[in-house]
Design an enzyme around this catalytic site. Structure first.
Site, mmCIF file in Angstrom:
data_model
loop_
_atom_site.group_PDB
_atom_site.id
_atom_site.type_symbol
_atom_site.label_atom_id
_atom_site.label_comp_id
_atom_site.label_asym_id
_atom_site.label_seq_id
_atom_site.Cartn_x
_atom_site.Cartn_y
_atom_site.Cartn_z
ATOM 1 N N VAL A 1 9.333 10.189 1.150
ATOM 2 C CA VAL A 1 9.712 8.808 0.872
ATOM 3 C C VAL A 1 8.489 7.991 0.442
ATOM 4 C CG1 VAL A 1 10.651 6.699 1.923
ATOM 5 C CG2 VAL A 1 11.495 8.931 2.650
ATOM 6 N N CYS A 2 8.696 7.076 -0.514
ATOM 7 C CA CYS A 2 7.674 6.083 -0.858
ATOM 8 C C CYS A 2 8.395 4.760 -1.150
ATOM 9 C CB CYS A 2 6.808 6.539 -2.036
ATOM 10 S SG CYS A 2 7.654 6.566 -3.621
ATOM 11 N N ARG A 3 7.752 3.886 -1.875
ATOM 12 C CA ARG A 3 8.354 2.585 -2.146
ATOM 13 C C ARG A 3 9.529 2.697 -3.113
ATOM 14 N NH1 ARG A 3 7.433 -1.408 -6.001
ATOM 15 N NH2 ARG A 3 8.059 -3.470 -5.333
ATOM 16 N N GLY B 1 10.039 5.878 -5.291
ATOM 17 C CA GLY B 1 10.379 7.254 -5.654
ATOM 18 C C GLY B 1 9.349 7.939 -6.526
ATOM 19 N N MET C 1 12.054 3.164 -0.556
ATOM 20 C CA MET C 1 12.359 2.119 0.415
ATOM 21 C C MET C 1 12.945 0.871 -0.243
ATOM 22 S SD MET C 1 11.919 3.405 3.356
ATOM 23 C CE MET C 1 11.957 1.982 4.461
#
Length: 99
Positions: A62-64, A66, A90
Site C-alpha cells: 500500500v502507498c498513497r 498506488g 490510501m
C-alpha cells in the site's frame, strides 16, 4: 503483477481474514493514519529491510495512490516474494485507520 482494490481489502478485513499489509509511504504520511495492522516499511528502506518480510505468505502493498506500491511490488517480486498491489492506495481507502 496482481492487484486488489481498497474496497476488496476492507471486505477481507471485515470478514476476519488475516492479511499481511505493508505500507511503503513515508513517516509523515503514515502518521496521518494507516490501515489497522499494516506494517510500515518506507519504500526507500525496502531493500535493507526485506529480511523483515516473510517469503511464504502473500503481502498486500500500500502507498498513497498506488505508484510507489507498484514499484515496491516489482522489486519484491524480483526477489521471490508474493505480493499484490493495492491500486488507488490510501486516497481510495474508506475503511478505518489507526494512528
Amino acid at each position: 503483477m496482481k492487484q486488489i482494490l481498497p474496497q476488496e481489502v476492507e471486505q477481507l478485513l471485515k470478514e476476519g481474514k488475516k492479511l499481511s499489509i505493508i505500507d511503503v509511504r513515508e513517516d509523515e504520511e503514515v502518521a496521518l493514519g494507516k490501515i489497522p495492522g499494516a506494517r510500515h516499511i518506507p519504500l526507500g528502506q525496502l531493500a535493507e529491510r526485506m529480511n523483515e518480510i516473510e517469503k511464504d505468505i502473500e503481502h498486500i502493498i500500500v502507498c498513497r495512490s498506488g505508484g510507489r506500491s507498484s514499484t515496491a511490488c516489482q522489486f519484491l517480486e524480483e526477489h521471490g516474494y508474493r505480493v499484490v498491489n493495492m491500486v488507488g492506495g490510501m486516497l481510495e481507502w474508506t475503511g478505518e485507520v489507526e494512528k
